[in-house]
Write an enzyme that holds these catalytic residues in place. Structure first.
Site, mmCIF file in Angstrom:
data_model
loop_
_atom_site.group_PDB
_atom_site.id
_atom_site.type_symbol
_atom_site.label_atom_id
_atom_site.label_comp_id
_atom_site.label_asym_id
_atom_site.label_seq_id
_atom_site.Cartn_x
_atom_site.Cartn_y
_atom_site.Cartn_z
ATOM 1 C CG ASP B 50 -2.209 -0.942 1.228
ATOM 2 O OD1 ASP B 50 -2.894 -1.754 0.101
ATOM 3 O OD2 ASP B 50 -1.817 -1.662 2.219
ATOM 4 C CG ASN B 125 13.990 -6.196 5.379
ATOM 5 O OD1 ASN B 125 15.223 -6.482 5.452
ATOM 6 N ND2 ASN B 125 13.651 -4.724 4.948
ATOM 7 C CG HIS B 136 1.082 -11.936 10.022
ATOM 8 N ND1 HIS B 136 0.075 -11.825 10.562
ATOM 9 C CD2 HIS B 136 1.315 -12.267 8.897
ATOM 10 C CE1 HIS B 136 -0.134 -12.693 10.209
ATOM 11 N NE2 HIS B 136 0.448 -12.866 8.229
ATOM 12 C CG HIS B 138 5.728 -9.607 6.440
ATOM 13 N ND1 HIS B 138 5.788 -8.879 7.392
ATOM 14 C CD2 HIS B 138 6.126 -7.925 5.479
ATOM 15 C CE1 HIS B 138 6.159 -8.521 7.477
ATOM 16 N NE2 HIS B 138 6.747 -7.438 6.191
ATOM 17 C CG HIS B 253 20.880 -12.258 -5.834
ATOM 18 N ND1 HIS B 253 21.958 -11.616 -5.329
ATOM 19 C CD2 HIS B 253 20.085 -10.929 -5.825
ATOM 20 C CE1 HIS B 253 22.185 -11.025 -4.626
ATOM 21 N NE2 HIS B 253 20.217 -10.316 -5.346
ATOM 22 C CG HIS B 271 23.321 -17.133 -5.184
ATOM 23 N ND1 HIS B 271 23.433 -16.987 -6.017
ATOM 24 C CD2 HIS B 271 23.158 -15.720 -4.648
ATOM 25 C CE1 HIS B 271 23.891 -15.521 -6.546
ATOM 26 N NE2 HIS B 271 23.773 -14.962 -5.397
ATOM 27 C CE LYS B 286 31.611 -5.274 11.404
ATOM 28 N NZ LYS B 286 32.307 -4.187 12.106
ATOM 29 C CG MET B 288 28.141 -4.310 8.281
ATOM 30 S SD MET B 288 29.789 -4.343 7.761
ATOM 31 C CE MET B 288 29.662 -6.380 6.981
ATOM 32 C CE1 TYR B 291 39.639 1.349 7.256
ATOM 33 C CE2 TYR B 291 38.577 -0.569 6.870
ATOM 34 C CZ TYR B 291 39.827 0.417 6.525
ATOM 35 O OH TYR B 291 40.252 -0.022 5.977
HETATM 36 O O1 LIG Z 1 9.455 -1.792 3.351
HETATM 37 P P1 LIG Z 1 9.317 -1.526 5.159
HETATM 38 O O2 LIG Z 1 9.295 -3.048 5.482
HETATM 39 O O3 LIG Z 1 8.185 -0.559 5.518
HETATM 40 O O4 LIG Z 1 10.984 -0.880 5.343
HETATM 41 C C1 LIG Z 1 11.922 -1.490 5.099
HETATM 42 O O5 LIG Z 1 12.495 -2.087 4.000
HETATM 43 C C2 LIG Z 1 12.696 -1.414 2.877
HETATM 44 C C3 LIG Z 1 13.559 -2.580 1.742
HETATM 45 O O6 LIG Z 1 14.279 -3.299 2.255
HETATM 46 C C4 LIG Z 1 13.906 -0.315 3.386
HETATM 47 O O7 LIG Z 1 13.895 0.991 2.225
HETATM 48 C C5 LIG Z 1 13.527 0.448 4.928
HETATM 49 O O8 LIG Z 1 14.528 1.714 5.091
HETATM 50 C C6 LIG Z 1 13.149 -0.478 5.653
HETATM 51 O O9 LIG Z 1 12.483 -0.479 6.903
HETATM 52 O O1 LIG Z 2 36.049 0.922 16.567
HETATM 53 P P1 LIG Z 2 34.447 0.502 17.826
HETATM 54 O O2 LIG Z 2 33.549 2.202 18.414
HETATM 55 O O3 LIG Z 2 34.815 -0.085 18.799
HETATM 56 O O4 LIG Z 2 33.818 -0.227 16.144
HETATM 57 C C1 LIG Z 2 32.713 0.763 15.588
HETATM 58 O O5 LIG Z 2 33.435 1.297 14.420
HETATM 59 C C2 LIG Z 2 33.962 0.585 13.587
HETATM 60 C C3 LIG Z 2 34.901 0.685 12.367
HETATM 61 O O6 LIG Z 2 33.827 1.418 11.665
HETATM 62 C C4 LIG Z 2 33.388 -0.746 13.368
HETATM 63 O O7 LIG Z 2 34.108 -2.522 13.051
HETATM 64 C C5 LIG Z 2 33.092 -0.949 14.756
HETATM 65 O O8 LIG Z 2 31.047 -2.598 14.322
HETATM 66 C C6 LIG Z 2 31.804 -0.475 15.105
HETATM 67 O O9 LIG Z 2 30.850 -0.721 16.420
#
Ligand SMILES: O=P(O)(O)O[C@H]1O[C@H](CO)[C@@H](O)[C@H](O)[C@H]1O
Ligand SMILES: O=P(O)(O)O[C@H]1O[C@H](CO)[C@@H](O)[C@H](O)[C@H]1O
Lengths: 323, 323
Positions: B50, B125, B136, B138, B253, B271, B286, B288, B291
C-alpha cells in the site's frame, strides 16, 4: 515516507555524559586497557587503539592456488584521536581554534602514516546508533597496506572522469553545485557542503573545497580556518534538525599516499562524506536492509526535499559566517 | 572481539505477538490502509504494497545533458507476501508443507512478474533490528524495469568466471565447499548452506542448490521439499544460537528475467543470501559503520570461527534430515 511506522524506535535521550569520567579510557589522566596512563591533554590526543582491527605484523594466511579461495594479510595500524579533553562536548560545540587543532592533527597524521601506508582512513562514528562505543568526542585513523574497496572505486571513477571530460570530477561537481545553489547546505569562500545529487542516506552531505586540493595535507591555513567554520555550521544544523546531538559516520577521502605520493594524482579531489542514519525524527532511522543489501540503495526523500528540511534551520543558527 | 562494549544494546525481549491482531493490516480478514479487506487466507497471501517504493507509472525526471546530473525513472511494483495466517509463527516454526507453499508462491511470483520485469527481488527483513515494521511473518517482492546494482555486479562476476574457468562460479564453489566440509552449516541431498569464504556479516550464510539451477522457477518438486527442509534447519540453528527469534535480511538472486529470459544465462546459479546483524549476543549487534562505509567491510570473526559457534547447536535441533 507515508508508511505507518510500527518498527524499531531508537532511545531518544542520551544518558547525561559527565565532563570527566574516571572510568573512561579516553579522558585525560586515566589508565587505558594496556596499563598506559593518558597525559593531561588540552586539545587533541592520539594513541594506538588498544583493540586494533589492523596490525603491522598480521600473519600471512598462506598460499591457496584456487581462484575462489584467495586471501592476503591486511596489515596496518589503528589510532584513536580524541578531539577535546572534555567528554561532554562535540565538534559543533567546540570553538573554532579548537576545531582547527583537530584539522591540523588530521593533516599531521596523514603525513606520518601516509609516508608509508597507501591509504589512511580518518573516520568518526558519532552516537550509539552508529556503533560508537564511547561518548568522548573522538575519531579513528586506520592506515592499511592496501587500497580499500571504496578507495579503489573512488580512484577509478575520478580517473575515468578526468580522462573523458578533462577536469577532475569533484572539482567540476563543486563548481556546478555552487552555480545551481539547489543542494547547497552551507558554504563559505573556500568550502561547500551539499546534499549530493546521488545521496541515498537521509541528510547525507558531501564537503568539498572550492580549489583543486588532492589531500588534507595540502590545505592552506586559510582553508583550514574555513573548514573549521563550515564544519561547525554544518554540524550545528544537523543538531538543530531534530534537537539532538546528531548521529553520523563521516570520513575523509583524498589521493592515496605511500607509494602513490610519487605518482600523478591530478584526478583526485579531497572530500568528506557525512552519512547520518536518522530519517523521520530523533527516534526513527532509515534501515538500509533487505532491498538495499540485496539489490540497490533506495531513497525515501530526494536530496532536494532533504535540503528544504535542513535549510529551514538556517535561521536558528546563531553563528557568524566565519572566515 | 575483545573490545569492551559500552555502546548500544538492543532490546532483547520481543513484545509478545498475538496470533491474530485486529489492527494488524497483514492478518486475515483485516482492512488495509487502502480500504481493501484481506481474505481469510490459510497459507500464503500476496497483495500490492500500500506504500510502494516502486510504481509502474513513475514520472520521467526529464532530460539533463550533463554527465554528472543523470537520472532515469525507476519503474516497477512492490508486493507483500504473508507466509502464514498467524502472526506468532516464523518460517522455522512452520511445518514443511507450509514452507513448501511459500516456496511455490515465490516461484509463481517469479513467473508472473518475471514475464516482463528484468529483475524480481524477493527479500525478507526479519526483526525490528532489520527495519521490519510488522511482526507478522512476511516477505516482500519488488520487481523493477532495470537490473539493480547488486544484480549487475553478480551477473558480471559470474559471467567473467565462467569465461575464464569454464564452470559457473557458484556451482564450482558449492562443489568445493561440499568436499572441504569446513564452512558447511547444514546440507542435504539437493542443498548446501555455508558460511561463505568471503563472509563479512557475522553469521552470514549462502544457500546453494547442488545442481546447476538458474532460477527459482526451475526447481523440481524434490528440490523444493529439500529447500523447505534446509531452510527450517538453518533458521532453527539461528534461533538456537542466542535463544531468540533471530533477525536477518535475506533474499534470492537468480538469472535475470523479462527480456533476459531469451538470452543465455548459463553463468548464473540460483542462491539466497542471509545477512544477520547480531555479533556477540542477542543484544549486541555488528555495526557496519565508519570504516565499513568509507573504506571496506571488515570482519570481527572469521567464517570458520562463526561455523564453530553455529555448529555447537547441531545437536539441540531435534529435526529429521528431511528429504
Ligand atoms: O518496506 P518496509 O518493511 O516498510 O521497510 C523496510 O524495508 C525496506 C526495503 O529493504 C527499507 O527501505 C526500509 O528502510 C525498511 O524499514
Ligand atoms: O572501533 P569501535 O568504535 O569499537 O567500533 C565501531 O567502529 C568500527 C569501524 O567502523 C566497526 O567495525 C564497529 O562495528 C563499530 O562498533
Amino acid at each position: 515516507m507515508k508508511r505507518p511506522w510500527s518498527g524499531q524506535v531508537e532511545k531518544e535521550e542520551e544518558d547525561q555524559v559527565p565532563q570527566h569520567d574516571p572510568n573512561n579510557p579516553l579522558c585525560p589522566g586515566n589508565t587505558r586497557a594496556n596499563g598506559e596512563v593518558n597525559p593531561d591533554y588540552n586539545n587533541t590526543f592520539v594513541f594506538e587503539n588498544d583493540f586494533p582491527a589492523l596490525q603491522p605484523n598480521a600473519p600471512d594466511p598462506g598460499y591457496n592456488q584456487h581462484p575462489l579461495f584467495q586471501s592476503k594479510a591486511a596489515r596496518g595500524v589503528c589510532k584513536v584521536m580524541c578531539f577535546h579533553p572534555w567528554s561532554d562536548v562535540t565538534l559543533p560545540l567546540m570553538t573554532l581554534p579548537d576545531i582547527i587543532k583537530v584539522i591540523d592533527k588530521w593533516a599531521e597524521l596523514m603525513v606520518d602514516l601516509g609516508s608509508t601506508y597507501p591509504w589512511v582512513q580518518i573516520f568518526e562514528n558519532k552516537g550509539a546508533m552508529m556503533g560508537c562505543s564511547n561518548p568522548h568526542p573522538h575519531c579513528q585513523v586506520w592506515a592499511s597496506n592496501f587500497l580499500p574497496n571504496e578507495a579503489t572505486l573512488s580512484d577509478r571513477c575520478q580517473r575515468e572522469y578526468l580522462k573523458t571530460h578533462g577536469e577532475p570530477l569533484l572539482l567540476q561537481y563543486a563548481k556546478m553545485e555552487a552555480e545551481k545553489q539547489e543542494r547547497v547546505v552551507v558554504q563559505n569562500a573556500d568550502w561547500l557542503a551539499v546534499v549530493p545529487y546521488w545521496a541515498t542516506w537521509p541528510f547525507q552531505t558531501l564537503l568539498l573545497p572550492r580549489r583543486h586540493v588532492q589531500r588534507l595535507t595540502n590545505l592552506t591555513a586559510q582553508e583550514r580556518e574555513g573548514l573549521a567554520s563550515i564544519m561547525k555550521r554544518l554540524l550545528t544544523k544537523y543538531d538543530n534538525l531534530f534537537q539532538i546531538s546528531f548521529p553520523y559516520s563521516m570520513g575523509w577521502h583524498g589521493a592515496p599516499t605511500g607509494p602513490y605520493l610519487k605518482e600523478d594524482q591530478f584526478h583526485w579531489q579531497l572530500h568528506a562524506h557525512y552519512y547520518p542514519p536518522l530519517l523521520r525524527s530523533a527516534g526513527v532511522r532509515k534501515f538500509m536492509v533487505g532491498y538495499e543489501m540485496l539489490a540497490q540503495e533506495q531513497r525515501d526523500l530526494t536530496p532536494e526535499q532533504l535540503l528544504i528540511k535542513l535549510s529551514s534551520y538556517l535561521n536558528c543558527v546563531n553563528l557568524t559566517e566565519g572566515p
